[in-house]
Design a protein around this motif. Structure first.
Motif, short mmCIF file in Angstrom:
data_model
loop_
_atom_site.label_atom_id
_atom_site.label_comp_id
_atom_site.label_asym_id
_atom_site.label_seq_id
_atom_site.Cartn_x
_atom_site.Cartn_y
_atom_site.Cartn_z
N ALA B 160 0.84 -1.21 0.00
CA ALA B 160 0.00 0.00 0.00
C ALA B 160 0.88 1.25 0.00
N ASP B 161 2.01 1.19 0.72
CA ASP B 161 2.93 2.32 0.72
C ASP B 161 3.52 2.55 -0.67
N LEU B 162 3.90 1.44 -1.33
CA LEU B 162 4.45 1.53 -2.69
C LEU B 162 3.43 2.16 -3.65
N ILE B 163 2.19 1.66 -3.56
CA ILE B 163 1.14 2.21 -4.41
C ILE B 163 0.97 3.70 -4.11
N GLY B 164 1.05 4.05 -2.82
CA GLY B 164 0.95 5.46 -2.43
C GLY B 164 2.06 6.29 -3.05
N ILE B 165 3.30 5.78 -3.03
CA ILE B 165 4.44 6.51 -3.60
C ILE B 165 4.25 6.71 -5.09
N ILE B 166 3.85 5.61 -5.77
CA ILE B 166 3.68 5.69 -7.22
C ILE B 166 2.56 6.68 -7.57
N SER B 167 1.44 6.59 -6.84
CA SER B 167 0.35 7.51 -7.19
C SER B 167 0.70 8.95 -6.83
N ALA B 168 1.52 9.13 -5.76
CA ALA B 168 1.94 10.50 -5.42
C ALA B 168 2.74 11.10 -6.58
N VAL B 169 3.65 10.29 -7.15
CA VAL B 169 4.45 10.76 -8.27
C VAL B 169 3.56 11.11 -9.47
N LEU B 170 2.61 10.20 -9.77
CA LEU B 170 1.73 10.42 -10.92
C LEU B 170 0.88 11.67 -10.73
N VAL B 171 0.25 11.76 -9.57
CA VAL B 171 -0.65 12.90 -9.31
C VAL B 171 0.13 14.21 -9.33
N CYS B 172 1.31 14.20 -8.71
CA CYS B 172 2.12 15.41 -8.64
C CYS B 172 2.57 15.84 -10.04
N ASN B 173 2.92 14.83 -10.86
CA ASN B 173 3.31 15.10 -12.24
C ASN B 173 2.18 15.78 -13.01
N LEU B 174 0.98 15.25 -12.83
CA LEU B 174 -0.19 15.78 -13.52
C LEU B 174 -0.49 17.21 -13.10
N MET B 175 -0.38 17.46 -11.79
CA MET B 175 -0.84 18.75 -11.28
C MET B 175 0.22 19.85 -11.28
N PHE B 176 1.48 19.49 -11.01
CA PHE B 176 2.46 20.54 -10.77
C PHE B 176 3.64 20.55 -11.75
N ALA B 177 3.76 19.53 -12.60
CA ALA B 177 4.96 19.47 -13.44
C ALA B 177 4.93 20.56 -14.53
#
Lengths: 202, 177
Positions: B160-177
């Motif tokens: 669940a932590d790994l999934i959290g890390i991966i989704s954090a990267v994806l979401v952050c990429n979408l919103m702030f990159a």
């Protein structure tokens, strides 16, 4: 857990020796042990307070009432515990406290929930399916407002710290749902293993 | 929206306390007596979790002192650059599940050195805010009731932590990159 414990300690000693930081590693045993006791003792007061409040809630039937209200959801998630078990009420209180970032209150609720789950557990040293599910949901750390993070961001002069709330909520929801699905999947895997083992024994 | 949430956060505990005590009185529960009866358990629980906390906190303190986390970060760095993940986030990814105070310390470091407008700061904030210190939760909750065989709880926590890390990267990429 045996392997993880062994692995963490052996790796630390080997890497520490290679890095020439063996002294620091040895010192960290002392400081880590001291920190553990500090953490435990710092919990005593707040734990006593909330356990006291919860005892009142239990005696007045409030916890049972909450459990009953949540029956439709919990019947699906925690299918192994009786739906009138006080565990459900305590689990609900634990999630409420966690969701609002009140870790100090969440821990006593969670521990009480674990005690209730333990009462339904047949093997007192082995985690039940419900316990694994509950902890899986807990470690995913569902939170509506990341208060500590916001405090740090405000501290460094972040212009619009609240803009991280929505993405954080999205990520934590994904992790939370994954934890539920994963624990339902793994619980099946484990069951099969256990039956194989039982067959071997018989 | 945020101010409403903050208001709820402030009021939820006082409301729970008032509600519990009022219902207790109405139902004729001797609330002072029952409160103190329940509170007695506080010391027991705290003492009961000490062995489990010592095991996990000492092991993790040793790991952090040994420099193994920096080593792992170095090994993983080239892989993560490909996914547009800044290298200074790595220690946070590794420490997040292991130590709450450690993760908060690393986050403060990143925020202070990268500054308020950096992508690293945003990603680190989302990562820290969206997850829990898995190993601490396992040690405390299982420790309190004497469970030593964790079964699939550990693997769920890590995945669940790994999934959290991966989704954090994806979401952050979408919103702030």
């Amino acid at each position: 857990m045996n392997y993880i414990f062994f692995f963490l300690i052996v790796i630390s000693i080997i890497v520490g020796a290679v890095n020439g930081r063996l002294q620091e590693v040895v010192n960290s045993i002392m400081s880590g042990a001291e920190l553990s006791v500090k953490v435990a003792f710092s919990l005593i007061g707040i734990m006593a307070f909330w356990l006291g409040i919860m005892k009142v809630a239990e005696q007045s039937g409030l916890i049972k009432f909450i459990s009953k209200c949540l029956k439709p959801i919990t019947k699906v998630l925690f299918d192994e515990i009786p739906s009138d078990s006080p565990a459900i009420g305590n689990i609900a209180m634990n999630f409420t406290a966690n969701a609002f970032g009140l870790a100090n209150a969440a821990t006593p609720f969670g521990i009480k929930a674990m005690e209730d789950l333990q009462a339904e557990n047949k093997d007192k040293t082995t985690a039940s399916n419900s316990m694994c599910l509950f902890l899986g949901m807990n470690t995913a750390g569902f939170q509506l407002i990341p208060t500590t993070v916001l405090a740090v961001l405000v501290g460094i002069g972040y212009k619009n710290p609240t803009e991280i709330i929505a993405p954080t909520l999205l990520v934590t929801t994904i992790a939370f749902i994954s934890a539920i699905i994963l624990s339902k999947m793994f619980q099946r895997l484990y069951k099969i293993n256990k039956e194989v083992q039982d067959d071997k024994h018989s | 929206m945020t101010s409403i949430l903050n208001l709820v956060s402030l009021w939820i505990l006082p409301l729970i306390i008032i509600l519990v005590l009022t219902i207790g009185l109405v139902k004729k529960v001797p609330i002072y007596e029952e409160f103190t009866k329940g509170a007695k358990g506080g010391f027991d629980v705290a003492v009961r979790i000490i062995p489990y906390l010592v095991a996990i906190i000492v092991a993790i303190s040793m790991l952090r002192a040994s420099g193994a986390i920096e080593l792992l970060a170095q090994i993983l760095a080239p892989v993560l650059v490909k996914f547009n993940i800044p290298a200074d986030i790595l220690p946070l990814m590794i420490v997040r599940s292991l130590s709450g105070s450690g993760a908060l310390g690393i986050f403060s470091d990143i925020a202070n050195s990268a500054g308020p407008d950096a992508y690293s700061t945003k990603l680190a904030a989302i990562m820290l805010g969206s997850s829990e210190t898995t190993f601490y939760v396992l040690a405390v909750y299982f420790g309190a009731i004497g469970i030593t065989k964790f079964r699939h709880a550990v693997i769920i926590g890590i995945l669940a932590d790994l999934i959290g890390i991966i989704s954090a990267v994806l979401v952050c990429n979408l919103m702030f990159a």
